[in-house]
Design a protein around this motif. Structure first.
Motif, PDB file in Angstrom:
ATOM      1  N   LEU A  40      26.256  40.373  42.792  1.00 40.78           N
ATOM      2  CA  LEU A  40      26.646  39.686  41.969  1.00 40.78           C
ATOM      3  C   LEU A  40      25.643  39.219  40.807  1.00 40.78           C
ATOM      4  N   LEU A  44      26.026  40.101  37.094  1.00 40.95           N
ATOM      5  CA  LEU A  44      25.067  39.202  35.888  1.00 40.95           C
ATOM      6  C   LEU A  44      23.862  39.404  35.109  1.00 40.95           C
ATOM      7  N   LEU A 211      30.687  30.517  41.120  1.00 42.49           N
ATOM      8  CA  LEU A 211      30.401  30.810  40.001  1.00 42.49           C
ATOM      9  C   LEU A 211      31.469  29.314  39.216  1.00 42.49           C
ATOM     10  N   ALA A 245      31.911  39.279  35.353  1.00 43.68           N
ATOM     11  CA  ALA A 245      32.001  38.079  36.627  1.00 43.68           C
ATOM     12  C   ALA A 245      33.846  39.234  36.640  1.00 43.68           C
TER      13      ALA A 245
END
Length: 359
Positions: A40, A44, A211, A245
């Protein structure tokens, strides 16, 4: 009488680990450790190449809709669930809004800031903080409840929550932690479109995916409600990295990873509870006999002193007295890996043993 829980609605767990608390082992914030995962972070980082362009929310919105089996126009992407609470408070009419406590305090804070007079339904420790739908006043035209509820870790049955839905009422269910429940049991999403009145479900990517600093969540509801809330958002309300995301975390592989994390939470929670069980004679008691969230709420007659002693021993837990319905004897801890829980249990035992004799 005004209590700290009334004036401290904007106190959250991150306050426990700021400043002098920055070096403490963090059991105050309910964000999964070791996140965001490497894949992830890579997605990003790649999204930064697109920052010159205005963000396009359509792909992420579609991905979230597919993930939940809904139409695209039933999804509203937001800058975290916190923005969604503000939108609800400002956009939807409510003559008698009710918030079921103890729960996350931002919904009430947002309603108050929008000029609403909020009524509270306080769940009781003697009932293990379980909700009886009959406790919600018939006059309530907006009801907010968390599931699983922060900080109690109670997972209310979807059938019971469905009893709160009725014509002329908006039912808001905060499911920020439901992806930490194996199988997302008791989610109200499958009932969207089948219940009377207006039903709104809120989700967050903060907890499972680490996050909190990115600010990304979403609203699930009927198309008209989504359009109404969207009219109160500014242009381009969600950043390109946050949209990345939302899309990435809705993919099948990510959902499988989240499910495995939820099962691991359950195992790690059982381990922590087993360690806490050995401290019952020292006064530690759990809020509920069947916690389902990635955190536990416990009480001790001298909880405030225990928290301070734990800080001296290197651990931060979340104070409970800023939650309406709780007092200083309560504190919440995030579920961590067994090794961390073992260290915490040893520190808690030491803290309890070091309390001066109250007599």
């Amino acid at each position: 009488m005004t209590t700290f829980a009334d004036t401290g609605l904007r106190h959250h767990g991150d306050a426990e680990v700021r400043g002098a608390g920055a070096g403490l082992t963090d059991l105050a914030v309910n964000v999964r450790t070791g996140t965001p995962p490497a894949w992830l972070r890579q997605r990003l980082a790649a999204s930064l190449e697109t920052l010159a362009a205005y963000p396009d929310g359509a792909p992420a919105r579609h991905a979230v809709a597919v993930r939940h089996g809904l139409a695209d126009d039933q999804v509203l992407l937001t800058a975290g669930a916190a923005e969604a609470f503000v939108l609800l408070a400002r956009a939807l009419p409510a003559r008698c809004p009710v918030v079921v406590h103890p729960q996350f305090t931002e919904p009430e804070a947002a309603l108050r800031d929008a000029g609403h007079r909020v009524r509270r339904v306080l769940l009781r420790p003697q009932d293990a903080f379980r909700l009886d739908p009959a406790a919600v006043p018939d006059a309530a035209d907006l009801v907010v409840v968390g599931n699983p509820t922060n900080p109690t870790s109670v997972l209310h049955p979807a059938a019971g929550l469905a009893r709160l839905a009725r014509e002329g009422r908006t039912l808001v269910v905060d499911e920020a932690f439901v992806d930490a429940v194996p199988g997302e049991r008791e989610s109200l999403v499958p009932l969207l479109g089948t219940l009377p009145g207006r039903t709104v479900v809120l989700r967050s990517l903060t907890k499972t995916w680490g996050l909190a600093g990115l600010r990304v969540g979403y609203v699930l509801s009927d198309p008209e409600t989504v359009r109404t809330l969207a009219r109160h958002q500014p242009l381009w309300p969600v950043s390109a990295p946050a949209l990345t995301a939302a899309e990435a975390c809705s993919a099948p592989g990510a959902l499988a990873e989240a499910e495995e994390a939820a099962r691991r939470f359950a195992r790690d929670r059982d381990h922590l509870r087993a360690r806490l069980a050995g401290l019952r004679e020292a006064g530690i008691g759990e809020a509920t006999p069947c916690p389902q969230g990635p955190f536990l709420l416990v009480r001790h007659p001298r909880g405030a002193a225990v928290r301070e002693r734990l800080r001296e021993l290197g651990f931060a837990v979340r104070r409970g007295d800023t939650f309406p319905g709780l007092g200083t004897e309560w504190f919440r801890m995030a579920v961590r890996d067994p090794a961390t829980s073992d260290r915490f249990a040893a520190a808690l035992e030491s803290a309890l043993a070091s309390l001066p004799d109250a007599s």
